[in-house]
Design a protein around this motif. Sequence first.
Motif, mmCIF file in Angstrom:
data_model
loop_
_atom_site.group_PDB
_atom_site.id
_atom_site.type_symbol
_atom_site.label_atom_id
_atom_site.label_comp_id
_atom_site.label_asym_id
_atom_site.label_seq_id
_atom_site.Cartn_x
_atom_site.Cartn_y
_atom_site.Cartn_z
ATOM 1 N N LEU A 1 73.429 -55.431 -42.551
ATOM 2 C CA LEU A 1 73.524 -54.103 -42.812
ATOM 3 C C LEU A 1 72.131 -53.696 -43.049
ATOM 4 N N ASP A 2 71.165 -54.570 -43.099
ATOM 5 C CA ASP A 2 69.694 -54.097 -43.381
ATOM 6 C C ASP A 2 69.221 -53.529 -44.926
ATOM 7 N N LEU A 3 70.261 -54.437 -45.691
ATOM 8 C CA LEU A 3 70.116 -54.059 -47.005
ATOM 9 C C LEU A 3 69.244 -55.057 -47.862
ATOM 10 N N PRO A 4 68.378 -54.595 -48.728
ATOM 11 C CA PRO A 4 67.570 -55.486 -49.659
ATOM 12 C C PRO A 4 68.365 -56.398 -50.409
ATOM 13 N N THR A 5 67.701 -57.386 -50.830
ATOM 14 C CA THR A 5 68.253 -58.440 -51.564
ATOM 15 C C THR A 5 68.959 -57.976 -53.061
ATOM 16 N N TRP A 6 70.124 -57.819 -53.327
ATOM 17 C CA TRP A 6 70.587 -57.447 -54.516
ATOM 18 C C TRP A 6 71.095 -58.670 -55.350
ATOM 19 N N PRO A 7 71.130 -58.485 -56.592
ATOM 20 C CA PRO A 7 72.109 -59.511 -57.564
ATOM 21 C C PRO A 7 73.507 -59.567 -57.055
ATOM 22 N N TYR A 8 74.043 -60.495 -57.701
ATOM 23 C CA TYR A 8 75.574 -60.498 -57.755
ATOM 24 C C TYR A 8 76.063 -60.922 -59.235
ATOM 25 N N VAL A 9 77.374 -60.585 -59.290
ATOM 26 C CA VAL A 9 78.045 -61.058 -60.433
ATOM 27 C C VAL A 9 78.461 -62.385 -60.002
ATOM 28 N N ASP A 10 78.060 -63.266 -60.879
ATOM 29 C CA ASP A 10 78.392 -64.606 -60.623
ATOM 30 C C ASP A 10 80.057 -64.759 -61.009
ATOM 31 N N LEU A 11 80.967 -64.585 -60.076
ATOM 32 C CA LEU A 11 82.381 -64.657 -60.367
ATOM 33 C C LEU A 11 82.776 -66.113 -60.662
ATOM 34 N N PRO A 12 83.561 -66.357 -61.462
ATOM 35 C CA PRO A 12 84.324 -67.962 -61.244
ATOM 36 C C PRO A 12 84.969 -68.098 -60.042
ATOM 37 N N ARG A 13 85.411 -69.288 -59.827
ATOM 38 C CA ARG A 13 86.180 -69.678 -58.723
ATOM 39 C C ARG A 13 87.677 -70.085 -59.149
ATOM 40 N N ALA B 1 76.502 -48.421 -39.982
ATOM 41 C CA ALA B 1 76.371 -47.316 -40.641
ATOM 42 C C ALA B 1 76.351 -47.316 -42.132
ATOM 43 N N HIS B 2 77.009 -48.408 -42.625
ATOM 44 C CA HIS B 2 77.363 -48.657 -44.204
ATOM 45 C C HIS B 2 76.006 -49.150 -44.755
ATOM 46 N N GLY B 3 75.118 -49.712 -44.139
ATOM 47 C CA GLY B 3 73.627 -49.936 -44.591
ATOM 48 C C GLY B 3 72.816 -48.695 -44.997
ATOM 49 N N ARG B 4 72.969 -47.957 -44.144
ATOM 50 C CA ARG B 4 72.090 -46.661 -44.214
ATOM 51 C C ARG B 4 72.926 -45.751 -45.360
ATOM 52 N N LEU B 5 74.158 -45.871 -45.391
ATOM 53 C CA LEU B 5 75.014 -44.889 -46.372
ATOM 54 C C LEU B 5 74.642 -45.602 -47.792
ATOM 55 N N LEU B 6 74.656 -46.764 -47.946
ATOM 56 C CA LEU B 6 74.504 -47.272 -49.363
ATOM 57 C C LEU B 6 72.962 -47.000 -49.591
ATOM 58 N N MET B 7 72.145 -47.259 -48.609
ATOM 59 C CA MET B 7 70.536 -47.224 -49.236
ATOM 60 C C MET B 7 70.324 -45.509 -49.514
ATOM 61 N N ASP B 8 70.925 -44.616 -49.047
ATOM 62 C CA ASP B 8 70.813 -43.312 -49.409
ATOM 63 C C ASP B 8 71.088 -43.114 -50.792
ATOM 64 N N VAL B 9 72.327 -43.621 -51.465
ATOM 65 C CA VAL B 9 72.582 -43.689 -52.711
ATOM 66 C C VAL B 9 71.630 -44.441 -53.584
ATOM 67 N N ILE B 10 71.232 -45.455 -52.925
ATOM 68 C CA ILE B 10 70.519 -46.223 -53.863
ATOM 69 C C ILE B 10 68.957 -45.680 -53.988
ATOM 70 N N ARG B 11 68.482 -45.039 -52.856
ATOM 71 C CA ARG B 11 66.929 -44.440 -53.007
ATOM 72 C C ARG B 11 67.043 -43.271 -53.834
ATOM 73 N N ALA B 12 68.119 -42.682 -53.923
ATOM 74 C CA ALA B 12 68.382 -41.539 -54.744
ATOM 75 C C ALA B 12 67.920 -42.050 -56.547
ATOM 76 N N GLY B 13 68.035 -43.361 -56.730
ATOM 77 C CA GLY B 13 67.703 -43.829 -58.075
ATOM 78 C C GLY B 13 68.869 -43.584 -59.034
#
Length: 192
Positions: A85-97, A51-63
Motif C-alpha cells: 500500500l506504499d505505507l512507511p514502516t509502522w510499529p505494531y502491537v505485539d499481540l499474543p498467539r 487507494a487505502h495507502g493514500r487515504l491512510l497517509m492523508d490522515v497520518i500526514r496531518a499529524g
Amino acid sequence: MRPPYLLLDIDGVLIPFPGADGSTPATHVRYDIVPTGRSADNPVTIWLNPAHGRLLMDVIRAGLVTPVWCTSWRQDAAALIGPLLDLPTWPYVDLPRPRITTSHPNGYLWKRDPVHTWLGDAPAVWIDDDFTSLDHDWAAERTIRGAATLLIQSDPRAGLQAEHLAEARAWARRLLAVRTAASATSSETEAA
C-alpha cells in the motif's frame, strides 16, 4: 502533546472477507504473499485496495494520529502489507498467539486486554471489524477515565471506507482542540 494512536487491524479492515460467492470488492487487487512461518510454495492470497495507502497517509500526514498495526499479522503487517500500500514502516502491537476458537472468548475482542496494557493511558482510535458491545463499553470507560478512545467498526466484507478515516480525523481534531484548550487554561492559571 503526542497525537493519539491509530490502531489498525488488517483482516476485515484492509483485507475484506470474501462474500458467500467468493467475491471481493471490485476496488481490491489480488496478491499472493508469504507470511512468517509459511513457505513460498504455500502463499496466502489477499486482496487490498490500492487507494487505502493514500487515504491512510492523508490522515497520518496531518499529524493528528500515530499509526500502529493492531493485527494478528504482527510484524508481517509492516513487512508485507504496508509495502503493498506504499505505507512507511509502522510499529505494531505485539499481540499474543492465543489458542482460541472464537474472536470473543470472554465476550469481547481477544485483542482488547493486550491493547489495553499496551496503550496505558494513551488516547487511541482503533479500527477493527470485530468489536462487541463490551468493547464499546470499555472504550467509553477509558474515555471517562481521561484516555479518549474511539472504536470504528468496519463491515468485514467491505473493509475500510473513506468515511471511517474521516471519522478518525474529525475525532482526532476534536481531541486536539480539547487538549489545546485545556493546556491554554492550565498555562493561564499558572501565570495568574
